[in-house]
Design an enzyme around this catalytic site. Structure first.
Site, PDB file in Angstrom:
ATOM      1  N   ASN A 188       0.845  -1.195   0.000  1.00 40.93           N
ATOM      2  CA  ASN A 188       0.000   0.000   0.000  1.00 40.93           C
ATOM      3  C   ASN A 188       0.885   1.250   0.000  1.00 40.93           C
ATOM      4  O   ASN A 188       0.902   2.035   0.951  1.00 40.93           O
ATOM      5  CB  ASN A 188      -0.941  -0.010   1.203  1.00 40.93           C
ATOM      6  CG  ASN A 188      -2.134   0.902   1.014  1.00 40.93           C
ATOM      7  OD1 ASN A 188      -2.205   1.665   0.040  1.00 40.93           O
ATOM      8  ND2 ASN A 188      -3.079   0.845   1.938  1.00 40.93           N
ATOM      9  N   HIS A 237      -6.655   2.554  11.604  1.00 44.76           N
ATOM     10  CA  HIS A 237      -7.410   1.397  11.127  1.00 44.76           C
ATOM     11  C   HIS A 237      -8.597   1.060  12.022  1.00 44.76           C
ATOM     12  O   HIS A 237      -9.472   0.299  11.596  1.00 44.76           O
ATOM     13  CB  HIS A 237      -6.496   0.179  11.008  1.00 44.76           C
ATOM     14  CG  HIS A 237      -5.690   0.136   9.751  1.00 44.76           C
ATOM     15  ND1 HIS A 237      -4.479   0.795   9.618  1.00 44.76           N
ATOM     16  CD2 HIS A 237      -5.919  -0.469   8.564  1.00 44.76           C
ATOM     17  CE1 HIS A 237      -3.987   0.577   8.415  1.00 44.76           C
ATOM     18  NE2 HIS A 237      -4.841  -0.170   7.748  1.00 44.76           N
TER      19      HIS A 237
END
Length: 432
Positions: free
Chosen positions: A304, A335
């Site tokens: 990512n 997250h």
């Protein structure tokens, strides 16, 4: 982002693809002004948000509106701290709502709310990246004197680019992080950025997505036909962990490839002349490097990629003490702070730290090429298994599943790295 959320996101990203191509074609028309381009991207973002999130879309619209107000009302020195605190507070409250549903009510959250949380996380990236640009002088917001003298319509005209950037539809539900300067340069450009030769690039990406989806289907069949962590025994749990993590990775690879093709189709790709710079979002997954590297630290930088660059800029380079620990701690917070995420990101930080020491020691003491080949082979296998362990820890939601993972034979691999970290830390000053 939970890998289970990626399937509905993929459907909405695919539905937005024709509109991205339409926007790119309209940019070649002289009648399609810059103002109209901003409105097209903003309107598309609102429609996509309503289609994907339903009433939950208001949870994305409110922080976007507040971020623009803060950027236009605060001084450059204050804007980043205020917008960062507000955006992360808002996102944390929404994540707490998910925790309440999953852990207290013991109910599965709605798909629309999960998509909203995913969009909120991406919005946080754009908000903080824009506020950092303003704080560092890379982007100049409207001055206070001009705002006090202008009417409401002029104020809205000045705020339109910021609204459009925060909610433009190619990056609303996924895609590599695009900076405001890159976004502004694309909108200002008159000719389409994706001529005929770019058609073959998009076609090749389509072939890659198709291949990844076929491979994912095969791996999913293998995983569903085999035993899970609850039923596996001894060394068989290592195969279960490796195959399950492979399914997770293929799901992310396919989704990231689709996100990148959507960005390319809208004209926000590498053709703007920013290639190789920090403004170039690039693809989020360098699959060859991720699957062949024998270094956990390199895997971390390539996994990512746009998010990794964003975290380095936002946290790592601005931390005065323990930058690595702060970066992974913030990543767990961003997250959602699920138990598996807290454990997984803590473990990831330890593995990266150990990786630097282990490879420094190996570079100093391993000289012959047969030993280097053996070392690279073993470290590659160890890297893939440690990453698979971390990925399962981050993705599991229940404490019982996390406990099963920790009590299985799979824990041997991170424990080996931790032991080497402790042993080599005492010798670090001698190498220096």
């Amino acid at each position: 982002m939970d890998w289970r959320q990626l399937h509905p996101l993929t459907l909405y990203q695919g539905a937005a693809f024709p509109f991205a191509l339409l926007f790119n074609c309209l940019c070649s028309m002289d009648s399609f002004s810059t103002h109209a381009r901003y409105l097209f991207l903003l309107t598309g973002g609102h429609l996509l948000a309503l289609a994907a999130m339903g009433p939950c879309a208001v949870l994305v619209f409110i922080p976007a509106l507040c971020a623009v107000v803060l950027i236009h009302s605060l001084s450059p020195k204050e804007v980043h701290r205020q917008t960062f605190c507000f955006q992360m507070s808002w996102q944390t409250l929404c994540h707490l709502g998910l925790h309440y549903t999953e852990y207290y009510l013991q109910e599965p959250p709605s798909t629309r709310f999960c998509i909203t949380l995913s969009a909120l996380m991406l919005l946080t990236q754009r908000v903080t990246a824009l506020s950092l640009d303003v704080c560092e002088g890379r982007v100049e917001a409207a001055s206070r004197s001009r705002r006090t003298q202008s009417c409401l319509s002029e104020y809205l005209r000045q705020a339109l680019p910021y609204f459009s950037y925060l909610l433009f539809f190619p990056a609303l539900l996924g895609g590599p992080l695009c900076s405001f300067r890159r976004f502004h340069a694309r909108v200002q450009r008159s000719r389409p950025v994706c001529p005929r030769q770019c058609f073959w690039a998009l076609a090749w990406q389509g072939v890659q997505i198709l291949g990844l989806e076929c491979l994912k289907t095969a791996v999913q069949w293998v995983v569903s036909a085999g035993a899970g962590l609850r039923d596996c025994q001894q060394l068989g749990c290592i195969y279960v962990m490796w195959s399950t993590a492979g399914l997770f990775k293929l799901t992310y690879y396919s989704h990231w490839a689709l996100d990148d093709s959507l960005i390319q189709a809208a004209g926000f790709g590498s053709e703007l002349g920013w290639s190789g710079s920090e403004e170039d979002p690039g693809p989020d997954a360098d699959i060859w490097t991720l699957e062949t590297t024998h270094r956990i630290s390199l895997f971390t930088r390539k996994w990512n990629q746009s998010t990794a660059r964003w975290l380095r800029r936002l946290i790592f380079h601005r931390s005065r003490a323990w930058p690595l620990a702060q970066t992974f701690a913030f990543s767990a917070w961003w997250h959602g702070l699920h138990p598996g995420q807290v454990f997984g990101f803590f473990c990831w930080a330890m593995m990266v730290k150990a990786d630097y020491l282990i490879h420094t020691f190996a570079d100093l003491w391993i000289r012959s090429w047969p030993m280097r080949l053996l070392y690279r082979t073993l470290s590659w296998a160890h890297t893939q298994l440690v990453i698979a362990y971390i990925m399962l820890a981050v993705e599991v939601r229940s404490l019982s599943s996390l406990w099963l993972l920790c009590c299985s034979y799979n824990s041997v691999f991170p424990v080996v790295s931790c032991i080497l970290l402790l042993l080599l830390s005492g010798r670090k000053h001698k190498w220096n």
